[in-house]
Design a protein around this motif. Structure first.
Motif, PDB file in Angstrom:
ATOM      1  N   LYS A   9      -8.582   6.401  -8.871  1.00 50.69           N
ATOM      2  CA  LYS A   9      -8.032   5.059  -9.111  1.00 50.69           C
ATOM      3  C   LYS A   9      -7.375   4.524  -7.838  1.00 50.69           C
ATOM      4  O   LYS A   9      -6.231   4.046  -7.832  1.00 50.69           O
ATOM      5  N   ALA A  10      -8.120   4.618  -6.738  1.00 50.81           N
ATOM      6  CA  ALA A  10      -7.600   4.226  -5.430  1.00 50.81           C
ATOM      7  C   ALA A  10      -7.315   2.726  -5.385  1.00 50.81           C
ATOM      8  O   ALA A  10      -7.958   1.930  -6.082  1.00 50.81           O
ATOM      9  N   GLU A  11      -6.361   2.349  -4.553  1.00 49.08           N
ATOM     10  CA  GLU A  11      -6.071   0.933  -4.348  1.00 49.08           C
ATOM     11  C   GLU A  11      -7.203   0.258  -3.595  1.00 49.08           C
ATOM     12  O   GLU A  11      -7.593  -0.864  -3.900  1.00 49.08           O
ATOM     13  N   GLY A  60       3.144   6.051   4.866  1.00 49.26           N
ATOM     14  CA  GLY A  60       3.273   6.209   3.418  1.00 49.26           C
ATOM     15  C   GLY A  60       2.037   5.908   2.599  1.00 49.26           C
ATOM     16  O   GLY A  60       2.084   5.910   1.369  1.00 49.26           O
ATOM     17  N   VAL A  61       0.903   5.646   3.245  1.00 54.26           N
ATOM     18  CA  VAL A  61      -0.377   5.466   2.546  1.00 54.26           C
ATOM     19  C   VAL A  61      -1.049   6.839   2.454  1.00 54.26           C
ATOM     20  O   VAL A  61      -0.845   7.700   3.309  1.00 54.26           O
ATOM     21  N   ASN A  62      -1.841   7.055   1.406  1.00 55.64           N
ATOM     22  CA  ASN A  62      -2.539   8.329   1.225  1.00 55.64           C
ATOM     23  C   ASN A  62      -4.037   8.168   1.480  1.00 55.64           C
ATOM     24  O   ASN A  62      -4.796   7.829   0.574  1.00 55.64           O
ATOM     25  N   PRO A  63      -4.490   8.391   2.731  1.00 59.05           N
ATOM     26  CA  PRO A  63      -5.924   8.263   3.017  1.00 59.05           C
ATOM     27  C   PRO A  63      -6.705   9.492   2.548  1.00 59.05           C
ATOM     28  O   PRO A  63      -6.235  10.631   2.677  1.00 59.05           O
ATOM     29  N   VAL A  64      -7.886   9.248   1.987  1.00 64.66           N
ATOM     30  CA  VAL A  64      -8.834  10.301   1.626  1.00 64.66           C
ATOM     31  C   VAL A  64     -10.135   9.979   2.354  1.00 64.66           C
ATOM     32  O   VAL A  64     -10.663   8.872   2.220  1.00 64.66           O
ATOM     33  N   ILE A  65     -10.647  10.923   3.138  1.00 69.60           N
ATOM     34  CA  ILE A  65     -11.817  10.667   3.974  1.00 69.60           C
ATOM     35  C   ILE A  65     -13.055  11.299   3.351  1.00 69.60           C
ATOM     36  O   ILE A  65     -13.045  12.476   2.984  1.00 69.60           O
ATOM     37  N   VAL A  66     -14.108  10.512   3.236  1.00 72.48           N
ATOM     38  CA  VAL A  66     -15.440  11.023   2.902  1.00 72.48           C
ATOM     39  C   VAL A  66     -16.324  10.714   4.098  1.00 72.48           C
ATOM     40  O   VAL A  66     -16.370   9.569   4.548  1.00 72.48           O
ATOM     41  N   HIS A  67     -16.987  11.717   4.632  1.00 73.06           N
ATOM     42  CA  HIS A  67     -17.774  11.462   5.846  1.00 73.06           C
ATOM     43  C   HIS A  67     -19.274  11.638   5.613  1.00 73.06           C
ATOM     44  O   HIS A  67     -19.705  12.394   4.750  1.00 73.06           O
ATOM     45  N   LEU A  78       0.805  -1.219   0.000  1.00 68.08           N
ATOM     46  CA  LEU A  78       0.000   0.000   0.000  1.00 68.08           C
ATOM     47  C   LEU A  78       0.840   1.273   0.000  1.00 68.08           C
ATOM     48  O   LEU A  78       0.281   2.364  -0.132  1.00 68.08           O
ATOM     49  N   TYR A  79       2.153   1.146   0.139  1.00 65.68           N
ATOM     50  CA  TYR A  79       3.000   2.334   0.219  1.00 65.68           C
ATOM     51  C   TYR A  79       2.827   3.210  -1.036  1.00 65.68           C
ATOM     52  O   TYR A  79       2.938   2.736  -2.170  1.00 65.68           O
ATOM     53  N   GLY A  80       2.503   4.470  -0.805  1.00 63.29           N
ATOM     54  CA  GLY A  80       2.310   5.401  -1.909  1.00 63.29           C
ATOM     55  C   GLY A  80       0.969   5.302  -2.592  1.00 63.29           C
ATOM     56  O   GLY A  80       0.673   6.070  -3.522  1.00 63.29           O
ATOM     57  N   ARG A 138      -0.760  13.965  -2.496  1.00 61.02           N
ATOM     58  CA  ARG A 138       0.661  13.740  -2.798  1.00 61.02           C
ATOM     59  C   ARG A 138       1.557  14.447  -1.795  1.00 61.02           C
ATOM     60  O   ARG A 138       2.728  14.110  -1.651  1.00 61.02           O
ATOM     61  N   ASP A 139       1.014  15.441  -1.120  1.00 60.33           N
ATOM     62  CA  ASP A 139       1.755  16.172  -0.108  1.00 60.33           C
ATOM     63  C   ASP A 139       1.488  15.513   1.248  1.00 60.33           C
ATOM     64  O   ASP A 139       1.082  14.355   1.315  1.00 60.33           O
ATOM     65  N   GLU A 140       1.653  16.245   2.314  1.00 50.40           N
ATOM     66  CA  GLU A 140       1.552  15.670   3.657  1.00 50.40           C
ATOM     67  C   GLU A 140       0.156  15.788   4.253  1.00 50.40           C
ATOM     68  O   GLU A 140      -0.035  15.522   5.441  1.00 50.40           O
ATOM     69  N   TYR A 141      -0.835  16.145   3.436  1.00 46.51           N
ATOM     70  CA  TYR A 141      -2.158  16.456   3.963  1.00 46.51           C
ATOM     71  C   TYR A 141      -3.164  15.316   3.765  1.00 46.51           C
ATOM     72  O   TYR A 141      -3.009  14.469   2.883  1.00 46.51           O
TER      73      TYR A 141
END
Length: 289
Positions: free
Chosen positions: A200-202, A55-62, A21-23, A165-168
Motif C-alpha cells: 500500500k505504498a504512497e 524519513g521516507v521508506n524507499p523499496v527498490i526493485v531492479h 511523504l514522511y513515514g 520500518r527499521d533503518e534498512y
C-alpha cells in the motif's frame, strides 16, 4: 548570496512534499540507462539514500536486462522478446537468476551502502517473497508459451515491512518461485507494481529510458498527468507498445490496489527521483486513479 538564497528556496519548495511523504513507502523500479552510466548510478543511489534519511521508506526493485543480454551473448544465446517480455528457456533462466541475484542485486546494495545507506538484498525466492505461477502471453488472440516467465500470485510482505520500518533499504531482484520451488524470471516493472500494491505504498516510480508517455508515436509532447482510463485508451489505440506495456499495466495494478500515485520518469536525467517527488512541476508521466 543569490545562489545561496536560490538553494534555500528549492528546499522550501520541497518541504510540503517531505512532510506528506514522511513515514510513507515509495517503491522505485531501477532500470534502463540509469543502471549503465556511472554518473546516473551515483545520482540514483544518492536520491534513494536521501529519501531514507529524511524519513521516507524507499523499496527498490531492479531490472538487469542489459546485463542478462550481455551474459547470454557470452553463452551464444540469442535474446528474444514478445510483448516486451524476455522469452526464457531453461538456460536463459539460469543465466538470468545468476546475473540478477548474484551480480546486479549485490552491486546495488554495495552502492547504497557506500552512500551511507543500509541496504539489504533479496530475491523473490528469499522467504518466498514473490510467489508465482507460469505466465503465458497473448499474440493475435493466441496464448504463447514464453518459457520460465512468472505470473505473480502473492507478495509476502512481512519481511519487507520489518526491514522498511527499521533503518534498512530493501533491494529486490525480480525472480519468483512457484509452489514446487521452480524459479521464474518476472518483468521488474510488474514486480514493482505488485510490491507497491501489497505494501500500500504512497508512490511507485518506474525509471525508464524515455521522457514519459506521449500522445502518439510521432508526438514530442509528454503526457505529464493521466488517469487510468486515458492509459487504457492509449493501449487500445496501439500507441503504448513493447516494453512500455508492462510498465503501464504495473502502474494500473498498483493504483487499483491502493497505491496513491504512480510515475514513469526518465532515468537518464540526474537526480530524476528528487526532481519528480520534490518539485512543483516534476518530470515524466504521473498516472492517477
Amino acid at each position: 548570496m543569490e545562489t545561496l538564497i536560490r538553494k534555500a528556496e528549492i528546499l522550501i519548495e520541497a518541504l510540503p512534499y517531505i512532510q506528506k511523504l514522511y513515514g510513507k513507502t515509495v517503491v522505485i523500479k531501477y532500470g534502463g540507462n540509469a543502471m549503465i552510466s556511472e554518473e546516473l548510478k551515483n545520482s540514483v543511489m544518492e536520491d534513494i539514500t536521501l529519501l531514507k534519511f529524511i524519513g521516507v521508506n524507499p523499496v527498490i526493485v531492479h531490472g538487469g536486462g542489459p546485463d542478462i543480454s550481455k551474459a547470454l551473448k557470452l553463452h551464444n544465446v540469442e535474446s528474444k522478446f514478445i510483448n516486451g517480455l524476455r522469452v526464457t528457456d531453461e538456460q536463459t533462466m539460469e543465466v538470468a537468476q545468476m546475473v540478477l541475484v548474484g551480480k546486479t542485486n549485490k552491486e546495488i546494495v554495495s552502492l547504497l551502502n557506500c552512500k551511507g545507506g543500509k541496504a539489504i538484498g533479496f530475491s523473490g525466492i528469499d522467504g518466498r517473497l514473490i510467489e508465482c505461477e507460469k505466465y503465458k502471453t497473448t499474440v493475435n488472440g493466441e496464448d504463447i508459451d514464453i518459457g520460465f516467465v512468472g505470473k505473480i500470485t502473492k507478495i509476502n510482505t512481512k519481511m519487507l515491512e520489518l526491514v522498511t520500518r527499521d533503518e534498512y533499504i530493501p533491494v529486490i531482484a525480480p525472480i519468483g518461485v512457484d509452489k514446487d520451488g521452480q524459479s521464474y524470471n518476472i518483468n521488474a516493472d510488474t514486480v514493482a507494481g505488485a510490491v507497491a500494491a501489497a505494501l500500500k505504498a504512497e508512490k511507485m516510480m518506474l525509471l525508464t529510458d524515455v521522457e514519459g508517455i506521449k500522445y502518439s508515436k510521432d508526438s514530442e509532447e509528454v503526457i505529464y498527468e493521466a488517469a487510468i482510463e486515458e492509459i487504457h485508451k492509449l493501449l487500445n489505440d496501439g500507441i503504448i507498445t513493447g516494453g512500455m506495456i508492462p510498465k503501464v499495466l504495473g502502474c494500473i495494478e498498483a493504483l487499483e490496489q491502493g497505491v496513491n500515485r504512480t510515475h514513469i520518469i526518465d532515468g537518464r536525467i540526474p537526480h530524476c527521483i528528487l526532481l519528480e517527488i520534490f518539485t512543483n512541476k516534476g518530470i515524466g508521466t504521473m498516472i492517477r486513479k
